[in-house]
Design an enzyme around this catalytic site. Sequence first.
Site, PDB file in Angstrom:
ATOM      1  CG  ASP A   1      23.247  15.033   7.602  1.00 23.52           C
ATOM      2  OD1 ASP A   1      22.144  15.457   7.219  1.00 23.52           O
ATOM      3  OD2 ASP A   1      23.687  15.249   8.739  1.00 23.52           O
TER       4      ASP A   1
ATOM      5  CG  ASP B   1      26.312  18.304  -8.428  1.00 24.25           C
ATOM      6  OD1 ASP B   1      26.432  17.275  -9.117  1.00 24.25           O
ATOM      7  OD2 ASP B   1      27.087  19.269  -8.511  1.00 24.25           O
TER       8      ASP B   1
END
Length: 497
Positions: free
Chosen positions: A215, A239
């Site tokens: 994150d 991804d």
Amino acid sequence: MSSIRRHAITLIPGDGVGPEVALATQRILDAAAARAGVAFDWEEAEAGASVFLKGDQTGVPQATRDSIDRTRVALKGPLETPVGFGEKSANVTLRKLFETYANVRPARELPGIPSRYKGEGVDMIIVRENIEDLYGGIEHLQAHDVAQALKIITRKGSEKVIRFAYEMALREGRKKVTTASKANILKLTEGLFKSIGEQLAPEYAPIQANHLIIDNVAHQMVKDPAQFDVIVATNLHGDIISDLASGLIGGLGFASSANYGDGVAIFEAVHGSAPKYAGKNVINPTALVLSAAMMLRHIGELDLADQVEDAVLVTLEDGKSIPQDVVRQQGGDIEAAASTTGFTDAVIENLGRKPTSVPTAASRPRPAAPNPHKRWPDGEARRAEVGPATVIGVDIFAETLMPPAEFGTKLAALAGPEFELRIVSARGTVVWPKMSPAFDHPGFFRSRFVARDKSKVVTDEALFALIARVAGVATWFHLEKLRSWNGEEGFTRAQGE
Ligand code: NAD
């Protein structure tokens, strides 16, 4: 007689705009090759929507598999999985069939292409693990309203892709490899990935190594993307951040990618089939052309790769042929945008020229032969190294609407002399023997039974008898043996355990 170097390549035009970008790429490569005494033997092959519609549930027919098996290199347009045909994406099937475990997506600032980060020197490569993680696609409805997906991370799979990232960094003169994970929450899966990154880093000493929580990577990529060099991540995280990276440099029209295995490599654009633009001669082919330049490096045609890449850079720098997606971003006149074929012609005309506003492709370090892969032992050798597993209990997942206190009390009573009920948890949080104040019943619990006598071997018979007793109270649907290796628990504790 002839000194022409020939390369057989499987070409999968694919769906939607695929055939247009594939033809554009093929024309540019053939033109560059003709100047350099190289020739490509294109083996055209099918995959995707047309194959599903013919009734092949895999979307990848045998003839295509055989062709890639032969050539070991494929250049591929985007593939669609039409709704109602086949369960799995033909793209994922291809990646898995040929064990292309490393998905590589570079994101480099391009001349003449608008982006919010223009001039900051964005130049990063995302290496995404390509086979494992949630993309195993192993999902179950555990109860009527409870869905589960298995996140599978292996030591071998992680080591392969992390080594790939480091070796690529060495080959391409990169300075830093950032391992990105969610190890703070997913201690065993993402934790394994992180720890392998840490174990391998010293072997690649000239490369600076660090670890960031995924994150934070997302945050930092938006705040200061130029700080990144190579980032390696597990499949789903990779991804997402690689699409984020495409957005930093002008969008999907420019995002190239490669899927590398130990034998086969498949090169494709990041974008999909963009059906609304299919057949209109307006799509930007740059992403696949730059992917093809990666392919040329892979097959050892380094000069050719530089020529193709430089011709694209010159075309973008010249600004005479601007693809429609860029014109749209700039709010310009769409009518004045270059068509797919017009842009392709311009790139072909620019073969042999060098860009002046950005470094030429040849000025970047050239990929050398890959280092031999060192692998940790696996199979029997690894088993001997880690020793046998000790079964210490079982997690039993069962459907019930009973309040936790009642359920826990009943299960504790049937644990018998061999086991004790250690906890009952709901979605990973302990609800018995103590319960969180804001409990919301999910309709299923996990009950954790552990052996009372740690010195005794837990037998399957004892486990089966316990499961049968639990089945008398609630419908069990999932079991997980609790095992340890040399005293190290092979499972995580529940929140509050
Ligand atoms: P998409 O990438 O096809 O298109 C999204 C939008 O991005 C387009 O409408 C267009 O505005 C823009 N765009 C994409 N490529 C462009 C290019 N080369 N030049 C200019 N603009 C471009 O994504 P989608 O609409 O979500 O997916 C369409 C189909 O493609 C779906 O069936 C999907 O499953 C498939 N898909 C395949 C792949 C692959 O084969 N690797 C990847 C992504 C999506």
